[in-house]
Design a protein around this motif. Structure first.
Motif, mmCIF file in Angstrom:
data_model
loop_
_atom_site.group_PDB
_atom_site.id
_atom_site.type_symbol
_atom_site.label_atom_id
_atom_site.label_comp_id
_atom_site.label_asym_id
_atom_site.label_seq_id
_atom_site.Cartn_x
_atom_site.Cartn_y
_atom_site.Cartn_z
ATOM 1 N N GLN A 76 2.874 0.540 11.214
ATOM 2 C CA GLN A 76 2.775 -1.334 11.246
ATOM 3 C C GLN A 76 1.544 -1.876 10.650
ATOM 4 O O GLN A 76 1.882 -2.882 9.761
ATOM 5 C CB GLN A 76 2.851 -1.724 12.747
ATOM 6 C CG GLN A 76 4.211 -1.394 13.468
ATOM 7 C CD GLN A 76 4.146 -1.882 14.777
ATOM 8 O OE1 GLN A 76 4.388 -3.051 15.058
ATOM 9 N NE2 GLN A 76 4.561 -1.047 16.001
ATOM 10 N N ILE A 77 0.615 -1.136 10.903
ATOM 11 C CA ILE A 77 -0.808 -1.948 10.153
ATOM 12 C C ILE A 77 -0.521 -1.484 8.546
ATOM 13 O O ILE A 77 -0.830 -2.649 8.041
ATOM 14 C CB ILE A 77 -2.039 -1.180 10.648
ATOM 15 C CG1 ILE A 77 -2.312 -1.389 12.192
ATOM 16 C CG2 ILE A 77 -3.088 -1.406 9.686
ATOM 17 C CD1 ILE A 77 -3.419 -0.659 12.631
ATOM 18 N N ARG A 78 -0.133 -0.423 8.278
ATOM 19 C CA ARG A 78 0.047 -0.413 6.849
ATOM 20 C C ARG A 78 1.165 -1.337 5.969
ATOM 21 O O ARG A 78 1.086 -1.411 4.940
ATOM 22 C CB ARG A 78 0.627 1.064 6.469
ATOM 23 C CG ARG A 78 -0.406 2.124 6.692
ATOM 24 C CD ARG A 78 -1.761 1.659 5.600
ATOM 25 N NE ARG A 78 -2.810 2.638 5.710
ATOM 26 C CZ ARG A 78 -4.079 1.997 5.721
ATOM 27 N NH1 ARG A 78 -4.511 0.999 5.493
ATOM 28 N NH2 ARG A 78 -4.992 3.244 5.634
ATOM 29 N N ASP A 86 -5.356 -1.496 2.799
ATOM 30 C CA ASP A 86 -6.938 -1.117 2.288
ATOM 31 C C ASP A 86 -7.732 -0.578 3.644
ATOM 32 O O ASP A 86 -8.745 0.146 3.444
ATOM 33 C CB ASP A 86 -7.676 -2.168 1.671
ATOM 34 C CG ASP A 86 -6.822 -2.815 0.397
ATOM 35 O OD1 ASP A 86 -6.539 -1.938 -0.286
ATOM 36 O OD2 ASP A 86 -6.831 -3.930 0.231
ATOM 37 N N VAL A 87 -7.172 -1.130 4.771
ATOM 38 C CA VAL A 87 -8.559 -0.655 5.986
ATOM 39 C C VAL A 87 -8.245 0.781 5.899
ATOM 40 O O VAL A 87 -7.206 1.535 5.792
ATOM 41 C CB VAL A 87 -7.873 -1.334 7.306
ATOM 42 C CG1 VAL A 87 -6.619 -0.769 7.578
ATOM 43 C CG2 VAL A 87 -9.061 -1.153 8.389
ATOM 44 N N ARG A 112 -1.400 3.191 -2.009
ATOM 45 C CA ARG A 112 -2.581 3.122 -0.719
ATOM 46 C C ARG A 112 -3.870 3.524 -1.364
ATOM 47 O O ARG A 112 -3.942 3.997 -2.351
ATOM 48 C CB ARG A 112 -1.847 3.726 0.466
ATOM 49 C CG ARG A 112 -0.717 3.234 1.231
ATOM 50 C CD ARG A 112 -0.046 4.176 2.232
ATOM 51 N NE ARG A 112 1.067 3.653 2.773
ATOM 52 C CZ ARG A 112 1.837 4.494 3.417
ATOM 53 N NH1 ARG A 112 1.639 5.512 3.633
ATOM 54 N NH2 ARG A 112 2.747 3.825 4.207
ATOM 55 N N VAL A 113 -5.189 3.420 -0.347
ATOM 56 C CA VAL A 113 -6.262 3.611 -0.904
ATOM 57 C C VAL A 113 -6.322 5.067 -1.398
ATOM 58 O O VAL A 113 -6.723 5.569 -2.509
ATOM 59 C CB VAL A 113 -7.230 3.380 0.171
ATOM 60 C CG1 VAL A 113 -8.585 4.113 -0.101
ATOM 61 C CG2 VAL A 113 -7.493 2.089 0.458
ATOM 62 N N LYS A 114 -5.938 6.223 -0.429
ATOM 63 C CA LYS A 114 -5.867 7.564 -0.828
ATOM 64 C C LYS A 114 -5.172 7.880 -1.913
ATOM 65 O O LYS A 114 -5.409 8.867 -2.841
ATOM 66 C CB LYS A 114 -5.651 8.338 0.452
ATOM 67 C CG LYS A 114 -6.658 8.435 1.556
ATOM 68 C CD LYS A 114 -8.183 8.688 1.059
ATOM 69 C CE LYS A 114 -9.206 9.013 2.346
ATOM 70 N NZ LYS A 114 -10.473 8.694 1.783
ATOM 71 N N GLU A 115 -3.744 7.228 -2.150
ATOM 72 C CA GLU A 115 -3.031 7.471 -3.107
ATOM 73 C C GLU A 115 -3.866 7.142 -4.478
ATOM 74 O O GLU A 115 -3.708 7.775 -5.650
ATOM 75 C CB GLU A 115 -1.944 6.844 -2.961
ATOM 76 C CG GLU A 115 -0.924 7.135 -1.710
ATOM 77 C CD GLU A 115 0.132 6.455 -1.365
ATOM 78 O OE1 GLU A 115 0.635 6.622 -0.550
ATOM 79 O OE2 GLU A 115 0.142 5.388 -1.910
ATOM 80 N N PHE A 116 -4.379 5.841 -4.491
ATOM 81 C CA PHE A 116 -5.206 5.522 -5.586
ATOM 82 C C PHE A 116 -6.333 6.440 -6.109
ATOM 83 O O PHE A 116 -6.494 6.805 -7.040
ATOM 84 C CB PHE A 116 -5.901 4.113 -5.373
ATOM 85 C CG PHE A 116 -6.539 3.471 -6.655
ATOM 86 C CD1 PHE A 116 -5.858 2.662 -7.655
ATOM 87 C CD2 PHE A 116 -7.666 3.831 -6.677
ATOM 88 C CE1 PHE A 116 -6.445 2.174 -8.623
ATOM 89 C CE2 PHE A 116 -8.428 3.229 -7.770
ATOM 90 C CZ PHE A 116 -8.085 2.440 -8.691
#
Length: 236
Positions: A67-69, A74-75, A154-158
């Motif tokens: 849900q947060i995603r 970014d968090v 998402r951050v890790k994907e980037f």
């Protein structure tokens, strides 16, 4: 300015211990024992990192993470789990988690993981522009575009995409990528890297005329832009 951490843990003793020790390490700590309150606080506080127990009453940590995603990619989210199976780790990463720690864990290990994830999420000291085919990556501002259109990652994907694109043609093992993106090789021994790569490929395929990430069976991945028709012919 102290990084803000939201700790979500239903065991009050563990929660108090985490809050006390993280505060001593210089973090600003907010805490809750339920998923519903975690969602509320995540929206209100916009913390730098969420330490999220996977086993919560009511909504599980997996559902809270999902849900947060939906509204915050970014968090940094670090899952806490008493389970050490590969399947549980993959479920967490598929839900959008950035990292995990398994109970029981030492505070030194936890703090090291937190600092490493916060450091990697702070992209202010990066400044490369990477270009390949119709893909454009700005590592300083955390922006990727295909044909001028934003690429939602998402951050890790980037970070995975940037890690591969920064050394085109080079074979990267899963362990290499895990060290580069997560700061430790453990992630590379599971299907976690594969899950993230699959998402990156899906995002690229929607917009790009190129195939960028190629699997080297049993060894890892290589970044090499190939026009889609050529890449398909190569696979055949």
């Amino acid at each position: 300015m102290a990084a803000e951490i939201l700790v979500v843990e239903d065991d009050q003793v563990i929660l108090n211990t985490l809050a006390y020790n993280l505060t001593r390490q210089g973090f600003t700590v907010h805490q809750t024992t339920t998923g519903a309150e975690a969602l509320k606080l995540a929206r209100q506080l916009r913390p730098d990192l969420i330490l999220l127990d996977i086993m919560l009453p009511g909504e599980s940590g997996i559902k809270v993470c999902q849900q947060i995603r939906r509204w915050d990619r970014d968090v940094v989210i670090v899952m806490i789990t008493a389970k050490d199976s590969e399947e549980d780790k993959v479920k967490g990463f598929e839900a959008g988690a950035d990292d995990y720690v398994t109970k029981p864990f030492g505070m030194k290990e936890l703090v090291a993981r937190i600092r490493a994830n916060l450091k990697r999420s702070d992209v202010g000291d990066r400044g490369k522009i990477l270009q390949a085919g119709d893909l454009w990556i700005d590592t300083k501002n955390f922006v990727a575009r295909v044909g001028g259109e934003p690429l939602e990652l998402r951050v890790k994907e980037f970070e995975l995409l940037a890690a591969l694109a920064s050394e085109p043609g080079e074979l990267k093992s899963r362990e290499d990528l895990a060290r580069r993106v997560w700061g430790h090789p453990d992630v590379g021994t599971s299907r976690t890297i594969d899950v993230h790569i699959r998402r990156i490929r899906a995002a690229l395929e929607e917009r790009s005329a190129y195939d960028f990430i190629h699997t080297v069976r049993g060894l890892g991945y290589r970044f090499e832009p190939k026009p889609r028709a050529m890449a398909d012919a190569t696979r055949e």
